[in-house]
Design an enzyme around this catalytic site. Structure first.
Site, PDB file in Angstrom:
ATOM      1  N   LYS A  19     -13.163   1.646  -2.051  1.00 27.22           N
ATOM      2  CA  LYS A  19     -14.134   1.871  -0.971  1.00 27.22           C
ATOM      3  C   LYS A  19     -15.296   2.721  -1.505  1.00 27.22           C
ATOM      4  O   LYS A  19     -16.460   2.455  -1.214  1.00 27.22           O
ATOM      5  CB  LYS A  19     -13.482   2.644   0.194  1.00 27.22           C
ATOM      6  CG  LYS A  19     -12.532   1.852   1.082  1.00 27.22           C
ATOM      7  CD  LYS A  19     -12.055   2.701   2.266  1.00 27.22           C
ATOM      8  CE  LYS A  19     -11.048   1.992   3.155  1.00 27.22           C
ATOM      9  NZ  LYS A  19     -10.543   2.766   4.281  1.00 27.22           N
TER      10      LYS A  19
ATOM     11  N   GLU B 114       0.822  -1.214   0.000  1.00 22.93           N
ATOM     12  CA  GLU B 114       0.000   0.000   0.000  1.00 22.93           C
ATOM     13  C   GLU B 114       0.854   1.262   0.000  1.00 22.93           C
ATOM     14  O   GLU B 114       0.445   2.298  -0.497  1.00 22.93           O
ATOM     15  CB  GLU B 114      -0.911   0.000   1.239  1.00 22.93           C
ATOM     16  CG  GLU B 114      -2.372  -0.141   0.861  1.00 22.93           C
ATOM     17  CD  GLU B 114      -3.309  -0.154   2.058  1.00 22.93           C
ATOM     18  OE1 GLU B 114      -4.169  -1.035   2.066  1.00 22.93           O
ATOM     19  OE2 GLU B 114      -3.201   0.691   2.960  1.00 22.93           O
TER      20      GLU B 114
ATOM     21  N   HIS C 247       8.095 -26.350   0.312  1.00 22.18           N
ATOM     22  CA  HIS C 247       7.334 -27.452  -0.274  1.00 22.18           C
ATOM     23  C   HIS C 247       6.163 -26.953  -1.110  1.00 22.18           C
ATOM     24  O   HIS C 247       5.255 -27.712  -1.419  1.00 22.18           O
ATOM     25  CB  HIS C 247       6.866 -28.392   0.842  1.00 22.18           C
ATOM     26  CG  HIS C 247       8.012 -28.862   1.680  1.00 22.18           C
ATOM     27  ND1 HIS C 247       8.783 -29.950   1.339  1.00 22.18           N
ATOM     28  CD2 HIS C 247       8.570 -28.338   2.802  1.00 22.18           C
ATOM     29  CE1 HIS C 247       9.762 -30.089   2.242  1.00 22.18           C
ATOM     30  NE2 HIS C 247       9.643 -29.125   3.134  1.00 22.18           N
TER      31      HIS C 247
HETATM   32  O1  PA5 Z   1      -3.196   1.581   5.919  1.00 25.04           O
HETATM   33  C1  PA5 Z   1      -4.317   2.026   5.734  1.00 25.04           C
HETATM   34  O2  PA5 Z   1      -4.567   3.234   5.808  1.00 25.04           O
HETATM   35  C2  PA5 Z   1      -5.480   1.102   5.442  1.00 25.04           C
HETATM   36  O3  PA5 Z   1      -5.088  -0.200   5.222  1.00 25.04           O
HETATM   37  C3  PA5 Z   1      -6.455   1.124   6.590  1.00 25.04           C
HETATM   38  O4  PA5 Z   1      -5.809   0.704   7.752  1.00 25.04           O
HETATM   39  C4  PA5 Z   1      -7.675   0.246   6.333  1.00 25.04           C
HETATM   40  O5  PA5 Z   1      -8.276   0.602   5.113  1.00 25.04           O
HETATM   41  C5  PA5 Z   1      -8.684   0.409   7.463  1.00 25.04           C
HETATM   42  O6  PA5 Z   1      -9.004   1.756   7.609  1.00 25.04           O
HETATM   43  P1  PA5 Z   1      -9.633   2.325   8.947  1.00 25.04           P
HETATM   44  O7  PA5 Z   1      -8.666   2.141  10.038  1.00 25.04           O
HETATM   45  O8  PA5 Z   1      -9.895   3.762   8.635  1.00 25.04           O
HETATM   46  O9  PA5 Z   1     -10.896   1.562   9.189  1.00 25.04           O
END
Ligand code: PA5
Length: 455
Positions: free
Chosen positions: A422, A281, A310
């Site tokens: 989202k 990410e 494996h």
């Molecule tokens: O790293 C990030 O920002 C995302 O992976 C969020 O952690 C994830 O989408 C969950 O978001 P939130 O904590 O706002 O529910």
């Protein structure tokens, strides 16, 4: 004091074709230093907050969680992505396997734990089947306070608790932004206990905030030691993190598309998954900071040794030349078990060998086999896995990834690709304000029957 070191012999072109040279590391080092400087400036100005988590006084959090010891049989953590993967990594690394199956006594009177991340009704149903509302503590974690999976799972669990006529204030705690978002509103509406995700700490950089530490402390993890490990990294880890960042950078520049992380320990399986989110990410970006298209990044892959010898190793050794592999070795392990193989001739070679040595021997053999096939790898050696070294490793990789992003002029702290997905989901769910997304989906999401097959 715990030790963490890096061995990068088997990624160097002195030792194998396809390796990198000292000159590649040197030229990457210049870039990485600039990234490091940039990160330091952002931390100094308060724009980025994860490094400062190593300085936070945990007294209040620890005092708060102590009150709960022995009170609840189950802890349900609701959250997804950066709001759950960190805690899972901690629990997987530091609690015994099958912790939930232990008696209360054997668990030190800490609760069993369950993570509700996916909106998979079978998973949600199964978790609730194990628990009783009156004996359950729920921690709902969402930085934005609006993530659909977390909202939906919260609705299910809220209803389950409400029906049991217990006071929800004794059963639900939230971790969210200090002032924004639906979860903050709900927290205020019910007067729930709550902890804050600092505004300058992003989801995947939040494991060392209350996001990861609150649930960890609730199941008996020594979070003070985790913090000390993170702090120790900041004070002493510069040379190892700069070197590994320069190596990763050199492979990113060569456009090696895959970055495998392969700890030789089942205890680090969830750590690898946490790493994959952090890497994927943060570094997978279409644009640089000036808005130029560059399609940056490499694909993180989580593997566990020796299990994936494996399943994956054949591909790593003989498939395309497209992977850098990062092994993680634990030098010392608990629970040494020496094998007794003298009762059967073909097992004689195992006689007197202990399981931990066997695991590390498998790692050494794999490294060399890959080297012989000109497949580059590096290895992080952790002398012993505990709260301290895990805290160190979290902070270490957060630095590596943040610096790599900044060194390459991409923003490692946003996730526009995730946000878009989202928004389409909100559109399809007819959430107010997302009609445009629904319309876009209806236009672009059309499928033709001629491209479908099957009954
Ligand atoms: O790293 C990030 O920002 C995302 O992976 C969020 O952690 C994830 O989408 C969950 O978001 P939130 O904590 O706002 O529910």
């Amino acid at each position: 004091m715990r030790k963490v070191s890096l061995d990068y012999n088997f990624c160097m072109n002195d030792n194998l074709k396809n390796g990198i040279g000292v000159n590649d590391i040197d030229s990457s080092m210049g870039k990485v230093s600039k990234g490091f400087q940039r990160l330091n400036d952002m931390v100094e100005s308060g724009e980025i907050g994860f490094p400062k988590l190593a300085e936070v006084d945990l007294g209040e959090l620890i005092g708060f969680t102590k009150k709960f010891q022995g009170l609840y049989n189950d802890l349900i953590v609701i959250g997804i992505g950066g709001s759950s993967l960190g805690f899972e990594a901690v629990a997987n690394a530091l609690l015994p396997f099958g912790f939930n199956a232990f008696s209360k006594d054997k668990r030190g009177f800490f609760p069993r734990y369950w993570v509700m991340d996916n909106v998979d009704s079978f998973k949600v149903y199964s978790i609730l089947e194990h628990c009783k509302p009156e004996e359950t503590l729920v921690v709902v974690i969402s930085k934005s306070g609006s993530t659909v999976e977390t909202a939906a799972n919260f609705l299910v669990v809220y209803d389950w608790i409400r029906k049991s006529n217990v006071d929800i204030k004794n059963h639900i705690i939230t971790v969210t932004d200090s002032s924004k978002g639906d979860l903050r509103k709900i927290t205020d509406m019910f007067g729930l206990d709550s902890f804050v995700v600092p505004a300058n700490v992003g989801g995947r950089f939040s494991v060392l905030s209350s996001v990861g530490l609150l649930p960890a402390a609730l199941v008996g993890i020594d979070i003070e030691q985790m913090k000390k490990g993170a702090e120790y990294f900041i004070q002493n880890g510069k040379s190892i993190f700069m070197t590994i960042s320069a190596i990763y950078n050199a492979f990113l520049e060569r456009r090696y598309p895959i970055n495998v992380i392969m700890p030789y320990s089942s205890r680090l399986k969830s750590f690898s998954e946490w790493f994959c989110q952090l890497w994927g990410e943060s570094l997978g970006k279409r644009y640089d900071m000036e808005g130029r298209e560059l399609y940056f990044g490499s694909t993180p892959v989580s593997a566990v040794g020796s299990i994936d010898q494996h399943s994956q190793l054949q591909l790593y050794k003989e498939g395309p030349f497209d992977k850098l592999i990062t092994f993680i070795e634990l030098s010392e392990h608990d629970f040494n078990q020496t094998l007794k193989g003298d009762w059967y001739e073909n097992y004689n070679y195992l006689n007197g060998v202990d399981l931990n040595r066997l695991l590390n021997i498998e790692l050494y053999a794999t490294e060399v086999a890959l080297k012989m096939a000109n497949r580059p790898s590096i290895k992080i050696v952790i002398d012993y896995l505990d709260e301290f070294s895990l805290g160190y490793m979290f902070m270490f990789y957060q630095y590596v990834v943040a610096v790599l992003g900044l060194a390459n002029n991409i923003n490692p702290f946003d996730q526009p690709g995730v946000e878009e997905g989202k928004d389409y989901a909100y559109g399809l769910l007819k959430r107010k304000g997302y009609d445009a997304r629904r319309n876009e989906y209806e236009k672009s999401g059309k499928r033709e029957e001629k491209y479908k097959v099957g009954l």
